[in-house]
Design an enzyme around this catalytic site. Structure first.
Site, PDB file in Angstrom:
ATOM      1  N   ARG A   1      52.064 -18.345   3.288  1.00  0.00           N
ATOM      2  CA  ARG A   1      53.328 -17.605   3.140  1.00  0.00           C
ATOM      3  C   ARG A   1      54.474 -18.542   2.803  1.00  0.00           C
ATOM      4  NH1 ARG A   1      54.522 -12.509   4.629  1.00  0.00           N
ATOM      5  NH2 ARG A   1      52.807 -11.214   5.397  1.00  0.00           N
TER       6      ARG A   1
ATOM      7  N   GLU B   1      45.473 -16.212  -0.891  1.00  0.00           N
ATOM      8  CA  GLU B   1      46.487 -15.165  -1.093  1.00  0.00           C
ATOM      9  C   GLU B   1      47.845 -15.831  -1.267  1.00  0.00           C
ATOM     10  OE1 GLU B   1      44.684 -11.464   1.460  1.00  0.00           O
ATOM     11  OE2 GLU B   1      46.047 -12.814   2.492  1.00  0.00           O
TER      12      GLU B   1
ATOM     13  N   THR C   1      54.254  -8.117   8.641  1.00  0.00           N
ATOM     14  CA  THR C   1      53.009  -8.392   7.931  1.00  0.00           C
ATOM     15  C   THR C   1      53.178  -7.839   6.513  1.00  0.00           C
ATOM     16  OG1 THR C   1      50.611  -8.076   7.930  1.00  0.00           O
ATOM     17  CG2 THR C   1      51.941  -6.252   8.815  1.00  0.00           C
ATOM     18  N   THR C   2      52.121  -7.903   5.706  1.00  0.00           N
ATOM     19  CA  THR C   2      52.234  -7.433   4.325  1.00  0.00           C
ATOM     20  C   THR C   2      52.281  -5.908   4.332  1.00  0.00           C
ATOM     21  OG1 THR C   2      50.922  -9.348   3.731  1.00  0.00           O
ATOM     22  CG2 THR C   2      51.250  -7.695   2.016  1.00  0.00           C
TER      23      THR C   2
ATOM     24  N   HIS D   1      43.230  -5.120   5.215  1.00  0.00           N
ATOM     25  CA  HIS D   1      44.475  -5.112   5.982  1.00  0.00           C
ATOM     26  C   HIS D   1      44.375  -4.081   7.115  1.00  0.00           C
ATOM     27  CE1 HIS D   1      48.571  -6.649   6.469  1.00  0.00           C
ATOM     28  NE2 HIS D   1      48.684  -5.562   7.195  1.00  0.00           N
ATOM     29  N   GLY D   2      44.494  -4.608   8.309  1.00  0.00           N
ATOM     30  CA  GLY D   2      44.494  -3.746   9.488  1.00  0.00           C
ATOM     31  C   GLY D   2      43.123  -3.195   9.861  1.00  0.00           C
TER      32      GLY D   2
ATOM     33  N   ARG E   1      54.628 -19.340   8.162  1.00  0.00           N
ATOM     34  CA  ARG E   1      54.551 -18.919   9.570  1.00  0.00           C
ATOM     35  C   ARG E   1      53.165 -19.167  10.166  1.00  0.00           C
ATOM     36  NH1 ARG E   1      55.101 -12.403   8.925  1.00  0.00           N
ATOM     37  NH2 ARG E   1      56.940 -13.058   7.769  1.00  0.00           N
ATOM     38  N   HIS E   2      52.150 -19.263   9.325  1.00  0.00           N
ATOM     39  CA  HIS E   2      50.827 -19.570   9.896  1.00  0.00           C
ATOM     40  C   HIS E   2      50.116 -20.668   9.089  1.00  0.00           C
ATOM     41  CE1 HIS E   2      49.867 -16.317   7.083  1.00  0.00           C
ATOM     42  NE2 HIS E   2      50.178 -15.340   7.921  1.00  0.00           N
TER      43      HIS E   2
ATOM     44  N   HIS F   1      46.388 -16.976   3.607  1.00  0.00           N
ATOM     45  CA  HIS F   1      47.628 -16.581   2.939  1.00  0.00           C
ATOM     46  C   HIS F   1      48.668 -17.650   3.259  1.00  0.00           C
ATOM     47  CE1 HIS F   1      50.906 -13.177   2.506  1.00  0.00           C
ATOM     48  NE2 HIS F   1      51.130 -14.208   1.712  1.00  0.00           N
TER      49      HIS F   1
ATOM     50  N   ASP G   1      44.226 -16.620   9.048  1.00  0.00           N
ATOM     51  CA  ASP G   1      45.671 -16.854   9.187  1.00  0.00           C
ATOM     52  C   ASP G   1      46.128 -16.892  10.643  1.00  0.00           C
ATOM     53  OD1 ASP G   1      45.769 -16.698   6.456  1.00  0.00           O
ATOM     54  OD2 ASP G   1      46.837 -14.788   6.367  1.00  0.00           O
ATOM     55  N   HIS G   2      45.590 -15.965  11.436  1.00  0.00           N
ATOM     56  CA  HIS G   2      46.163 -15.825  12.778  1.00  0.00           C
ATOM     57  C   HIS G   2      45.598 -16.820  13.782  1.00  0.00           C
ATOM     58  CE1 HIS G   2      48.730 -12.864  11.223  1.00  0.00           C
ATOM     59  NE2 HIS G   2      47.704 -12.184  10.742  1.00  0.00           N
TER      60      HIS G   2
ATOM     61  N   GLY H   1      41.107 -10.097   9.281  1.00  0.00           N
ATOM     62  CA  GLY H   1      41.570 -11.266  10.009  1.00  0.00           C
ATOM     63  C   GLY H   1      42.068 -10.989  11.406  1.00  0.00           C
ATOM     64  N   HIS H   2      43.156 -10.229  11.497  1.00  0.00           N
ATOM     65  CA  HIS H   2      43.853 -10.094  12.780  1.00  0.00           C
ATOM     66  C   HIS H   2      42.921  -9.610  13.890  1.00  0.00           C
ATOM     67  CE1 HIS H   2      46.711  -8.363  15.713  1.00  0.00           C
ATOM     68  NE2 HIS H   2      47.435  -9.407  15.372  1.00  0.00           N
TER      69      HIS H   2
ATOM     70  N   ARG I   1      53.197 -23.042  19.048  1.00  0.00           N
ATOM     71  CA  ARG I   1      53.544 -24.175  19.907  1.00  0.00           C
ATOM     72  C   ARG I   1      53.693 -25.489  19.133  1.00  0.00           C
ATOM     73  NH1 ARG I   1      52.457 -24.209  25.482  1.00  0.00           N
ATOM     74  NH2 ARG I   1      53.348 -22.311  26.296  1.00  0.00           N
TER      75      ARG I   1
ATOM     76  N   GLU J   1      42.402  -5.662  -4.676  1.00  0.00           N
ATOM     77  CA  GLU J   1      42.134  -5.448  -3.249  1.00  0.00           C
ATOM     78  C   GLU J   1      43.034  -4.303  -2.812  1.00  0.00           C
ATOM     79  OE1 GLU J   1      42.087  -8.848  -0.602  1.00  0.00           O
ATOM     80  OE2 GLU J   1      42.656  -7.594   1.111  1.00  0.00           O
TER      81      GLU J   1
ATOM     82  N   ASN K   1      39.604 -13.684   7.270  1.00  0.00           N
ATOM     83  CA  ASN K   1      40.965 -14.207   7.144  1.00  0.00           C
ATOM     84  C   ASN K   1      41.310 -14.969   8.432  1.00  0.00           C
ATOM     85  OD1 ASN K   1      43.826 -14.419   7.451  1.00  0.00           O
ATOM     86  ND2 ASN K   1      44.091 -12.904   5.834  1.00  0.00           N
TER      87      ASN K   1
HETATM   88  C1  LIG Z   1      47.973 -10.027   2.399  1.00  0.00           C
HETATM   89  C2  LIG Z   1      47.426  -9.703   3.709  1.00  0.00           C
HETATM   90  O1  LIG Z   1      47.246  -8.577   4.007  1.00  0.00           O
HETATM   91  C3  LIG Z   1      47.045 -10.808   4.648  1.00  0.00           C
HETATM   92  O2  LIG Z   1      47.527 -12.003   4.258  1.00  0.00           O
HETATM   93  C4  LIG Z   1      47.098 -10.684   6.108  1.00  0.00           C
HETATM   94  O3  LIG Z   1      47.428  -9.514   6.606  1.00  0.00           O
HETATM   95  C5  LIG Z   1      47.651 -11.877   6.843  1.00  0.00           C
HETATM   96  O4  LIG Z   1      48.484 -11.618   7.877  1.00  0.00           O
HETATM   97  P1  LIG Z   1      50.086 -11.508   7.796  1.00  0.00           P
HETATM   98  O5  LIG Z   1      50.378 -10.359   6.872  1.00  0.00           O
HETATM   99  O6  LIG Z   1      50.481 -11.246   9.211  1.00  0.00           O
HETATM  100  O7  LIG Z   1      50.618 -12.805   7.254  1.00  0.00           O
HETATM  101  N1  LIG Z   2      44.179  -9.064   2.679  1.00  0.00           N
HETATM  102  C1  LIG Z   2      43.974  -8.579   3.995  1.00  0.00           C
HETATM  103  C2  LIG Z   2      43.480  -9.667   4.878  1.00  0.00           C
HETATM  104  O1  LIG Z   2      43.171 -10.734   4.433  1.00  0.00           O
HETATM  105  C3  LIG Z   2      43.311  -9.422   6.337  1.00  0.00           C
HETATM  106  O2  LIG Z   2      44.286  -8.604   6.894  1.00  0.00           O
HETATM  107  P1  LIG Z   2      44.296  -8.381   8.493  1.00  0.00           P
HETATM  108  O3  LIG Z   2      42.889  -8.038   8.913  1.00  0.00           O
HETATM  109  O4  LIG Z   2      44.721  -9.681   9.135  1.00  0.00           O
HETATM  110  O5  LIG Z   2      45.269  -7.251   8.692  1.00  0.00           O
END
Ligand SMILES: CC(=O)[C@@H](O)[C@H](O)COP(=O)(O)O
Ligand SMILES: NCC(=O)COP(=O)(O)O
Length: 248
Positions: free
Chosen positions: A50, A75, A105-106, A196-197, A54-55, A48, A14-15, A218-219, A23, A156, A12
């Site tokens: 959103r 997503e 977050t979700t 997630h997480g 935001r990202h 994702h 996103d971050h 992702g994160h 910025r 998922e 993922n």
């Molecule tokens: C659905 C989900 O879990 C992800 O999209 C992920 O965690 C992305 O990060 P944010 O939830 O911070 O947007």
């Molecule tokens: N659906 C969960 C995802 O894509 C990643 O979540 P995270 O590792 O950024 O919390």
């Protein structure tokens, strides 16, 4: 290793976009991160889009669709705006997630059991794109059974409660819920993913669950990449998953 215990890694990105949006710059580009992740062994790329942007931005998704060598897992919230965008993009994988504008977050899974008709209609509409539709849900038997009833081929399981557990006992209880959720999903014939997480210190017990198909992460990857580079961060996560799955 047999196909049965091969667990895929969806990266993922996103971050990477979160840092860019902080910025309003052109860098860092999540598209570059996606290509690096693929070179490092990612099995797919998750984004994702959103509602509050935001990202990830539409531009990212359009470019990714053109350049990815693997596949996109898109997503999205269950809104008309997102349905129309998904119809333009036609991602290989689509995951319906709950969304609250103010959330950090979700925070939980999609309530499929509480809105079966609405989710069934969305799944049917999106399945026409040829996408594999997945539902991001808590490891709750009610939600897993409802996901099966509405015709989604995949789920998922939200691993956030496991990841956020404050004690080893709580983590063990949450892990057991996920294990039982995976078993129930498989029994119903669903493809079962999780995410997630998840991070470098908690991913192995989840990767070792028999039959789990893919972990979306992702994160933690983006955070680790700051210190070791994006490719190396993916390589290290993939190694952990592959070796845990082989032992599982
Ligand atoms: C659905 C989900 O879990 C992800 O999209 C992920 O965690 C992305 O990060 P944010 O939830 O911070 O947007
Ligand atoms: N659906 C969960 C995802 O894509 C990643 O979540 P995270 O590792 O950024 O919390």
């Amino acid at each position: 290793m047999t196909e049965a215990n091969r667990v895929l890694l969806g990266v993922n990105i996103d971050h990477v976009a979160t840092l860019r949006q902080a910025r309003g710059t052109r860098y860092p580009d999540p598209v570059k991160a996606a290509l690096d992740a693929e070179e490092a062994g990612a099995d797919g790329i998750t984004v994702h889009l959103r509602e509050d942007r935001r990202h990830i931005q539409e531009r990212d998704v359009r470019l990714l669709k053109e350049v990815l060598q693997t596949r996109m897992n898109f997503e999205m919230g269950v809104t008309e705006e997102m349905m129309v965008f998904a119809e333009e993009i036609r991602p290989e994988h689509l995951c319906l997630v709950p969304e609250t504008r103010q959330e950090l977050t979700t925070e939980g899974g999609l309530d499929v059991a509480g809105q079966e008709a609405r989710i069934r209609a969305a799944v049917e509409r999106l399945a026409k794109l040829g996408s594999e539709v997945s539902l991001f849900i808590d490891a709750d038997p009610r939600q897993i059974e409802a996901s099966h009833r509405v015709g989604a081929p995949a789920i998922e399981l939200h691993t956030g409660r496991y990841a956020d557990a404050h004690t080893p006992e709580e983590a063990a209880r949450e892990l057991q819920r996920i294990q039982e959720g995976v078993a129930l999903g498989l029994k119903l014939g669903l493809i079962v993913n999780a995410g997630h997480g998840l991070h470098y210190h908690n991913v192995e017990p989840v990767a070792a669950i028999p039959g789990i198909n893919e972990l979306n992460i992702g994160h933690a990857l983006v955070a680790h990449a700051l210190f070791v580079g994006f490719k190396q961060a993916v390589v290290e996560m993939k190694q952990l998953i592959v070796s845990a799955a082989a032992k599982g």
